[in-house]
Design an enzyme around this catalytic site. Sequence first.
Site, PDB file in Angstrom:
ATOM      1  N   ARG A  47      -4.654   6.622 -20.885  1.00  0.00           N
ATOM      2  CA  ARG A  47      -3.647   7.419 -20.173  1.00  0.00           C
ATOM      3  C   ARG A  47      -4.244   8.773 -19.811  1.00  0.00           C
ATOM      4  O   ARG A  47      -4.039   9.300 -18.736  1.00  0.00           O
ATOM      5  CB  ARG A  47      -2.362   7.597 -21.006  1.00  0.00           C
ATOM      6  CG  ARG A  47      -1.405   8.605 -20.374  1.00  0.00           C
ATOM      7  CD  ARG A  47       0.020   8.656 -20.934  1.00  0.00           C
ATOM      8  NE  ARG A  47       0.177   8.291 -22.305  1.00  0.00           N
ATOM      9  CZ  ARG A  47      -0.191   9.029 -23.357  1.00  0.00           C
ATOM     10  NH1 ARG A  47      -0.720  10.219 -23.195  1.00  0.00           N
ATOM     11  NH2 ARG A  47      -0.007   8.583 -24.587  1.00  0.00           N
ATOM     12  N   TYR A 100      11.643  10.654   3.889  1.00  0.00           N
ATOM     13  CA  TYR A 100      11.590   9.275   3.392  1.00  0.00           C
ATOM     14  C   TYR A 100      12.784   9.062   2.460  1.00  0.00           C
ATOM     15  O   TYR A 100      13.068   9.910   1.601  1.00  0.00           O
ATOM     16  CB  TYR A 100      10.256   9.081   2.652  1.00  0.00           C
ATOM     17  CG  TYR A 100      10.174   7.804   1.881  1.00  0.00           C
ATOM     18  CD1 TYR A 100      10.082   6.583   2.532  1.00  0.00           C
ATOM     19  CD2 TYR A 100      10.194   7.810   0.495  1.00  0.00           C
ATOM     20  CE1 TYR A 100      10.014   5.401   1.818  1.00  0.00           C
ATOM     21  CE2 TYR A 100      10.124   6.627  -0.233  1.00  0.00           C
ATOM     22  CZ  TYR A 100      10.037   5.425   0.440  1.00  0.00           C
ATOM     23  OH  TYR A 100       9.970   4.260  -0.258  1.00  0.00           O
ATOM     24  N   ASP A 173       3.972  15.663   2.315  1.00  0.00           N
ATOM     25  CA  ASP A 173       3.862  14.215   2.121  1.00  0.00           C
ATOM     26  C   ASP A 173       3.045  13.695   3.306  1.00  0.00           C
ATOM     27  O   ASP A 173       3.536  13.605   4.426  1.00  0.00           O
ATOM     28  CB  ASP A 173       5.260  13.584   2.080  1.00  0.00           C
ATOM     29  CG  ASP A 173       5.218  12.070   1.859  1.00  0.00           C
ATOM     30  OD1 ASP A 173       4.164  11.456   2.104  1.00  0.00           O
ATOM     31  OD2 ASP A 173       6.253  11.507   1.453  1.00  0.00           O
ATOM     32  N   LYS A 198       0.484   2.747   1.118  1.00  0.00           N
ATOM     33  CA  LYS A 198       0.522   2.604   2.560  1.00  0.00           C
ATOM     34  C   LYS A 198      -0.902   2.599   3.135  1.00  0.00           C
ATOM     35  O   LYS A 198      -1.660   1.721   2.823  1.00  0.00           O
ATOM     36  CB  LYS A 198       1.401   3.708   3.149  1.00  0.00           C
ATOM     37  CG  LYS A 198       2.733   3.909   2.389  1.00  0.00           C
ATOM     38  CD  LYS A 198       3.663   2.723   2.447  1.00  0.00           C
ATOM     39  CE  LYS A 198       4.846   2.823   1.494  1.00  0.00           C
ATOM     40  NZ  LYS A 198       5.594   4.062   1.528  1.00  0.00           N
TER      41      LYS A 198
END
Length: 378
Positions: A47, A100, A173, A198
């Site tokens: 992690r 979004y 973004d 994306k």
Amino acid sequence: MNFETAAIHAGQEADPRTGAVVSPIYQVSTFKQDGVGGLRAGYEYARSGNPTRDALEECLAALENGTHAFATSSGLAAEDLLLRTVLRPGDHLVVPIDAYGGSYRLFARVLAPWGVEHTAVDQSDLAAVSAAIVPGKTKVIWTETPTNPLLSISDISALAKIAHDAGALLVVDNTFASPYLQRPLDLGADAVVHSTTKYLGGHSDVVGGAIIVKEPKLAESIGYNHNAMGPVAGPFDAWLVLRGAKTLAVRMDRHCENARAVVDFLVVHERVSEVRYPGLVTHPGHEIAKRQMRDFGGMVSFRVRGGVEAALQVCKRVELFTLAESLGGVESLIEHPGKMTHASVAGSLLEVPDDLIRLSVGLEHKDDLIADLAQALS
Ligand SMILES: *Cc1c(COP(=O)(O)O)cnc(C)c1O
């Protein structure tokens, strides 16, 4: 180093143990220590750090011309990590009216109950952005450009100035443009977020996100919370995004070329009432887009005559375009924002026209894409 070269080499030295030219997938949770505190290569628990994730982060930092990147389990995880690192209950943020849908849900349903209020404004209107600033409380201006699904353009440099004058950060973004087409940190932004699901991933086979910054103190606090909150990208997911990033430049060039061909077809079609694409000289943000983007991207939205029924009919009749949410993959997708990605904002300021169709133009031959749209619109 030029973009195309960084995409293939940044963070991607041959594996020191074996010489493997591609970063191995370090599918491991913990690392053997040679005596207490004796870490072999700085890794203790995955992690906190994993070599595959590190390779991706180094590459993403180079592609955005930042110094630090943080790879997360999704785009929304990146947004949440960033916002809950830089904001405190009582703070305020300014967001775009056509953000979004998932980002808007995060602002409205997660951050608002936590005590962070937002104001949504049309960010192509800089006076409206300035008016939405709550002095002393606004700590972030959040922008998306081009926006989803209306493909509006905001002026990143101008927003950075408004944010900095107010003592706030500008977050961009950059999912729709990708770092190949637009580099917000170079234009004054403080942080960039991506849904690597994306264009960066590019093959519709992974969900991921990233934050990229260049200011060391900001990087330190995000890095701390990346471990403390734990929304990290897994090694295989990181590897898939890194694999996608290598071809980002060539893919984006073709996405843009194909989108332009589709736009040229749609603008003269009698059943199409409006085409939204920042590459059109009639687009209100065209001049700004030309200044801040290398090219205009692979996303195209358009409205059909005949209202919602006509729009749904087109989505049903296409054969090559796949009806699906998401974007940025090699295959072309079509969707109806009003009933799909943006259903959660119906009735709000962010509602989109119900005759709107959004295309993610893929890498098939452009003639085949146009033929499919022609039969669906006939
Ligand atoms: C998809 C998307 C997100 C959210 O990313 P996930 O990877 O789905 O969590 C955020 N912003 C934009 C512009 C997106 O398209």
